[in-house]
Design a protein around this motif. Structure first.
Motif, mmCIF file in Angstrom:
data_model
loop_
_atom_site.group_PDB
_atom_site.id
_atom_site.type_symbol
_atom_site.label_atom_id
_atom_site.label_comp_id
_atom_site.label_asym_id
_atom_site.label_seq_id
_atom_site.Cartn_x
_atom_site.Cartn_y
_atom_site.Cartn_z
ATOM 1 N N VAL A 54 0.848 -1.195 0.000
ATOM 2 C CA VAL A 54 0.000 0.000 0.000
ATOM 3 C C VAL A 54 0.884 1.246 0.000
ATOM 4 N N PHE A 55 0.548 2.195 -0.883
ATOM 5 C CA PHE A 55 1.183 3.509 -0.841
ATOM 6 C C PHE A 55 0.188 4.492 -0.247
ATOM 7 N N ASP A 56 0.541 5.030 0.906
ATOM 8 C CA ASP A 56 -0.295 6.020 1.579
ATOM 9 C C ASP A 56 0.142 7.399 1.095
ATOM 10 N N ALA A 57 -0.561 7.882 0.046
ATOM 11 C CA ALA A 57 -0.205 9.171 -0.546
ATOM 12 C C ALA A 57 -1.215 10.258 -0.178
ATOM 13 N N ASP A 58 -1.984 10.007 0.869
ATOM 14 C CA ASP A 58 -2.991 10.979 1.300
ATOM 15 C C ASP A 58 -2.340 11.990 2.245
ATOM 16 N N PHE A 59 -1.481 12.816 1.682
ATOM 17 C CA PHE A 59 -0.730 13.834 2.433
ATOM 18 C C PHE A 59 -1.667 14.990 2.818
ATOM 19 N N PRO A 60 -1.570 15.579 4.015
ATOM 20 C CA PRO A 60 -0.539 15.334 5.025
ATOM 21 C C PRO A 60 -0.959 14.367 6.127
ATOM 22 N N GLN A 61 -2.243 13.907 6.128
ATOM 23 C CA GLN A 61 -2.692 13.114 7.285
ATOM 24 C C GLN A 61 -2.128 11.702 7.319
ATOM 25 N N HIS A 62 -1.854 11.112 6.140
ATOM 26 C CA HIS A 62 -1.313 9.747 6.076
ATOM 27 C C HIS A 62 -2.019 8.820 7.075
ATOM 28 N N SER A 63 -3.339 8.714 6.915
ATOM 29 C CA SER A 63 -4.152 7.999 7.908
ATOM 30 C C SER A 63 -3.840 6.506 7.968
ATOM 31 N N LEU A 64 -3.465 5.883 6.841
ATOM 32 C CA LEU A 64 -3.177 4.444 6.870
ATOM 33 C C LEU A 64 -1.891 4.140 7.624
ATOM 34 N N MET A 65 -0.892 4.980 7.436
ATOM 35 C CA MET A 65 0.368 4.803 8.165
ATOM 36 C C MET A 65 0.125 4.938 9.668
ATOM 37 N N ASN A 66 -0.674 5.921 10.037
ATOM 38 C CA ASN A 66 -0.995 6.110 11.454
ATOM 39 C C ASN A 66 -1.841 4.957 11.988
ATOM 40 N N MET A 67 -2.754 4.455 11.141
ATOM 41 C CA MET A 67 -3.582 3.331 11.565
ATOM 42 C C MET A 67 -2.727 2.094 11.842
ATOM 43 N N LYS A 68 -1.730 1.854 10.993
ATOM 44 C CA LYS A 68 -0.870 0.686 11.195
ATOM 45 C C LYS A 68 -0.136 0.773 12.536
ATOM 46 N N ASN A 69 0.364 1.953 12.863
ATOM 47 C CA ASN A 69 1.050 2.129 14.150
ATOM 48 C C ASN A 69 0.107 1.841 15.315
ATOM 49 N N ARG A 70 -1.142 2.319 15.201
ATOM 50 C CA ARG A 70 -2.130 2.053 16.264
ATOM 51 C C ARG A 70 -2.496 0.573 16.316
ATOM 52 N N ASP A 71 -2.636 -0.063 15.145
ATOM 53 C CA ASP A 71 -2.981 -1.492 15.094
ATOM 54 C C ASP A 71 -1.895 -2.345 15.758
ATOM 55 N N LEU A 72 -0.647 -2.040 15.467
ATOM 56 C CA LEU A 72 0.459 -2.811 16.062
ATOM 57 C C LEU A 72 0.495 -2.633 17.579
ATOM 58 N N ALA A 73 0.269 -1.406 18.038
ATOM 59 C CA ALA A 73 0.245 -1.141 19.483
ATOM 60 C C ALA A 73 -0.917 -1.880 20.143
ATOM 61 N N MET A 74 -2.089 -1.887 19.477
ATOM 62 C CA MET A 74 -3.266 -2.563 20.019
ATOM 63 C C MET A 74 -3.020 -4.062 20.155
ATOM 64 N N VAL A 75 -2.415 -4.675 19.149
ATOM 65 C CA VAL A 75 -2.142 -6.120 19.199
ATOM 66 C C VAL A 75 -1.206 -6.443 20.362
ATOM 67 N N MET A 76 -0.208 -5.623 20.578
ATOM 68 C CA MET A 76 0.751 -5.871 21.659
ATOM 69 C C MET A 76 0.099 -5.742 23.034
ATOM 70 N N GLU A 77 -0.981 -4.945 23.138
ATOM 71 C CA GLU A 77 -1.639 -4.729 24.432
ATOM 72 C C GLU A 77 -2.811 -5.679 24.670
ATOM 73 N N ASN A 78 -3.245 -6.389 23.632
ATOM 74 C CA ASN A 78 -4.424 -7.246 23.719
ATOM 75 C C ASN A 78 -3.982 -8.703 23.606
ATOM 76 N N GLU A 79 -4.103 -9.453 24.709
ATOM 77 C CA GLU A 79 -3.583 -10.833 24.729
ATOM 78 C C GLU A 79 -4.293 -11.733 23.723
ATOM 79 N N VAL A 80 -5.615 -11.558 23.569
ATOM 80 C CA VAL A 80 -6.373 -12.366 22.604
ATOM 81 C C VAL A 80 -5.851 -12.104 21.194
ATOM 82 N N MET A 81 -5.687 -10.834 20.852
ATOM 83 C CA MET A 81 -5.219 -10.468 19.518
ATOM 84 C C MET A 81 -3.762 -10.844 19.302
ATOM 85 N N LYS A 82 -2.984 -10.795 20.371
ATOM 86 C CA LYS A 82 -1.571 -11.171 20.258
ATOM 87 C C LYS A 82 -1.449 -12.637 19.862
#
Length: 255
Positions: free
Chosen positions: A42-70
């Motif tokens: 995926v190329f996130d070219a929706d400048f300047p918000q880059h919502s997909l890039m930010n979503m991925k960072n949140r998704d990775l953090a959520m997985v690390m904090e959620n034992e079921v998802m981990k």
């Protein structure tokens, strides 16, 4: 003679914000990459918000904090034996060149690159990026303002840019999104007829409205819908008819 691998360039595009371009990019990419065996980027070219890039960072953090998802994520990545699909931040200007450079450097063949592009035609490089797609998918809702801007722009793409021939676009596909199943309105029939009269392509699939489209995965969640690191839950896909959409989507892009 070995056939050269072709990577398909796809954009969920609209000239109206808030219709779900980034959401559908994520849902299609995650379904294809994690569940169906395709290799996606995926190329996130929706400048300047880059919502997909930010979503991925949140998704990775959520997985690390959620034992079921981990546990689910560990099971998923060991069974499919590949990493999460890359999301590359870029501006619309020059994004096609960046995508081709990425393909040359990729150690694996990439089946599809999704482009999340800005929702305004005035953005530098946006028209060039769109003309470099193979397929464009445009979500529409039964709203007069959304429909007017969408139909004008889609007709421009079809009747001017595609007819001039200096493009790789093969199909432009409108599809109904956020359809309220309880709503009895003649608007859909009226717009269906207008779209046909304009000679534009409308997908058969109608995606039902769901709060899940606006809701990211939460730390205490036990099921996933919109995520960049895991596929959407099959039951939730069926409930909003996203499963039918994906089937029709794959038929259109011939995968």
């Amino acid at each position: 003679m070995k056939r050269e691998h072709k990577t398909i360039f796809i954009a969920f595009s609209s000239q109206k914000g808030g219709v779900g371009k980034s959401t559908f990019t994520t849902l299609a990419a995650s379904t294809m990459h994690y569940r169906m065996g395709y290799n996606v980027a995926v190329f996130d070219a929706d400048f300047p918000q880059h919502s997909l890039m930010n979503m991925k960072n949140r998704d990775l953090a959520m997985v690390m904090e959620n034992e079921v998802m981990k546990r689910k994520a560990y099971k998923q990545f060991t069974s499919i034996n590949k990493k999460a699909y890359p999301i590359i931040r870029h501006k619309a200007e020059g994004v096609l060149e960046a995508a081709n450079d990425f393909l040359k450097s990729s150690s694996i063949p990439v089946d599809v690159i999704f482009f999340d592009l800005p929702g305004t035609v005035n953005t530098p490089g946006i028209l060039k990026a769109l003309t470099g797609m193979h397929h464009i998918f445009t979500p529409i809702t039964a709203d007069r303002v959304v429909m007017e801007s969408t139909l004008i722009f889609t007709q421009l793409m079809k009747d001017v840019i595609m007819k001039e021939g200096n493009t790789t676009i093969e199909t432009i596909n409108l599809f109904w999104s956020r359809v309220d199943g309880r709503e009895r309105t003649p608007l859909y029939d009226i717009y269906d007829k207008l779209i046909a009269e304009l000679g534009l392509s409308l997908m058969q699939s109608r995606i039902k409205n769901s709060s899940r489209f606006r809701k990211e995965s939460e730390v205490n969640a036990k099921i996933i819908f919109r995520s960049t690191v895991m596929p959407p839950d099959k039951r939730l896909m069926k409930a909003c008819k996203l499963d039918r959409f994906i089937t029709e989507f794959l038929n259109i892009i011939k995968l």
